[in-house]
Design a protein around this motif. Structure first.
Motif, short mmCIF file in Angstrom:
data_model
loop_
_atom_site.label_atom_id
_atom_site.label_comp_id
_atom_site.label_asym_id
_atom_site.label_seq_id
_atom_site.Cartn_x
_atom_site.Cartn_y
_atom_site.Cartn_z
N GLU A 96 0.86 -1.18 0.00
CA GLU A 96 0.00 0.00 0.00
C GLU A 96 0.90 1.22 0.00
OE1 GLU A 96 -2.74 -0.18 3.25
OE2 GLU A 96 -3.68 -2.02 2.50
N THR A 97 0.77 2.04 -1.04
CA THR A 97 1.66 3.19 -1.19
C THR A 97 1.20 4.41 -0.42
OG1 THR A 97 0.54 3.90 -3.22
CG2 THR A 97 2.43 2.40 -3.46
N GLY A 98 -0.07 4.48 -0.04
CA GLY A 98 -0.58 5.56 0.80
C GLY A 98 -0.61 6.91 0.13
N GLY A 99 -0.82 7.92 0.93
CA GLY A 99 -0.80 9.28 0.44
C GLY A 99 -2.10 9.76 -0.18
N GLY A 100 -3.10 8.91 -0.31
CA GLY A 100 -4.36 9.34 -0.86
C GLY A 100 -4.41 9.47 -2.36
N LYS A 101 -3.28 9.22 -3.04
CA LYS A 101 -3.28 9.21 -4.50
C LYS A 101 -2.24 8.19 -4.94
CE LYS A 101 -0.17 13.18 -5.03
NZ LYS A 101 0.00 14.45 -5.69
N GLY A 102 -2.24 7.90 -6.18
CA GLY A 102 -1.31 6.90 -6.69
C GLY A 102 -1.97 5.54 -6.76
N ILE A 103 -1.17 4.53 -6.97
CA ILE A 103 -1.67 3.16 -7.12
C ILE A 103 -0.95 2.25 -6.14
CG2 ILE A 103 -2.33 3.43 -9.54
CD1 ILE A 103 0.30 2.00 -10.28
N ASP A 104 -1.56 1.13 -5.83
CA ASP A 104 -0.92 0.10 -5.02
C ASP A 104 -0.38 -0.96 -5.96
OD1 ASP A 104 -1.64 1.43 -2.70
OD2 ASP A 104 -3.52 0.31 -2.49
N GLY A 105 0.47 -1.83 -5.45
CA GLY A 105 1.07 -2.86 -6.27
C GLY A 105 1.59 -3.98 -5.42
N ALA A 106 2.63 -4.66 -5.90
CA ALA A 106 3.14 -5.82 -5.19
C ALA A 106 4.62 -6.03 -5.45
CB ALA A 106 2.38 -7.07 -5.60
N VAL A 107 5.28 -6.69 -4.49
CA VAL A 107 6.64 -7.20 -4.66
C VAL A 107 6.51 -8.70 -4.85
CG1 VAL A 107 8.85 -7.58 -3.52
CG2 VAL A 107 7.70 -5.37 -3.30
N THR A 108 7.14 -9.21 -5.88
CA THR A 108 6.99 -10.62 -6.23
C THR A 108 8.34 -11.27 -6.47
OG1 THR A 108 4.90 -10.07 -7.33
CG2 THR A 108 5.87 -12.19 -7.86
N ALA A 109 8.57 -12.42 -5.85
CA ALA A 109 9.75 -13.23 -6.11
C ALA A 109 9.26 -14.49 -6.84
CB ALA A 109 10.47 -13.59 -4.82
N LEU A 110 9.43 -14.51 -8.16
CA LEU A 110 8.93 -15.61 -8.96
C LEU A 110 9.69 -16.91 -8.73
CD1 LEU A 110 8.41 -13.74 -12.35
CD2 LEU A 110 6.67 -14.32 -10.65
N GLY A 111 10.96 -16.79 -8.33
CA GLY A 111 11.79 -17.98 -8.18
C GLY A 111 12.45 -18.41 -9.48
N HIS A 112 12.28 -17.61 -10.54
CA HIS A 112 12.89 -17.90 -11.84
C HIS A 112 12.98 -16.59 -12.62
CE1 HIS A 112 8.94 -17.41 -13.69
NE2 HIS A 112 8.46 -18.21 -12.74
N GLU A 113 13.67 -16.61 -13.76
CA GLU A 113 13.76 -15.42 -14.61
C GLU A 113 12.37 -15.06 -15.12
OE1 GLU A 113 16.26 -13.43 -15.13
OE2 GLU A 113 17.75 -14.62 -14.11
N PRO A 114 12.03 -13.80 -15.27
CA PRO A 114 12.85 -12.65 -14.92
C PRO A 114 12.73 -12.35 -13.42
CG PRO A 114 10.78 -11.89 -15.84
CD PRO A 114 10.75 -13.40 -15.88
N HIS A 115 13.87 -12.15 -12.80
CA HIS A 115 13.86 -11.80 -11.39
C HIS A 115 13.59 -10.31 -11.20
CE1 HIS A 115 15.12 -15.73 -10.01
NE2 HIS A 115 16.08 -15.71 -10.92
N ASN A 116 14.19 -9.51 -12.06
CA ASN A 116 14.13 -8.07 -11.89
C ASN A 116 13.44 -7.43 -13.09
OD1 ASN A 116 17.21 -9.00 -10.98
ND2 ASN A 116 15.98 -7.99 -9.45
N TYR A 117 12.32 -6.80 -12.82
CA TYR A 117 11.58 -6.15 -13.90
C TYR A 117 10.70 -5.05 -13.34
CZ TYR A 117 7.96 -9.12 -11.95
OH TYR A 117 7.10 -9.74 -11.08
#
Length: 123
Positions: free
Chosen positions: A40-61
């Motif tokens: 949750e990014t907060g601040g009353g504006k913007g969007i929320d999202g997620a941190v994901t560890a897929l366990g395989h490529e692509p790791h960083n995107y």
């Protein structure tokens, strides 16, 4: 109708380290979910999202811009928490499209490339 941005994902190898980075630098609130950590990014504006560890490529995107009140202060916090500022801060000329403000690109401790943006001051 368009296609507004409504979410983001940040891929990584070390989810705990990456979640801690965003929690400390940007005061995001993590909430554990079955396959990722929702942020949750907060601040009353913007969007929320997620941190994901897929366990395989692509790791960083991802490439998103995060709005901050002060790009210079954000860059200091980024460095203090193990990130690297790769571009900037850069002043955006007032006559440019969208005019004014400041931005910097950075890499988090996992190597994800993102950016911070400070909107122009209002009169």
């Amino acid at each position: 109708m368009g296609a507004p941005v409504i979410r983001f994902d940040i891929g990584c190898r070390d989810k705990a380290k990456t979640v801690a980075f965003y929690e400390k630098v940007f005061d995001w609130t993590p909430k554990q979910a079955p396959f990722n950590t929702e942020m949750e990014t907060g601040g009353g504006k913007g969007i929320d999202g997620a941190v994901t560890a897929l366990g395989h490529e692509p790791h960083n995107y991802v490439m998103i811009y995060l709005e901050v009140a002060d790009v210079n202060a954000a860059c200091e916090a980024i460095r203090a928490e193990g990130g690297q500022v790769t571009v900037g801060p850069v002043e955006i000329p007032g006559e440019a499209p969208g005019g004014g403000g400041k931005f910097a690109w950075f890499k988090d401790p996992e190597g994800n490339q993102l950016a911070v943006f400070e909107p122009p001051a209002t009169a």
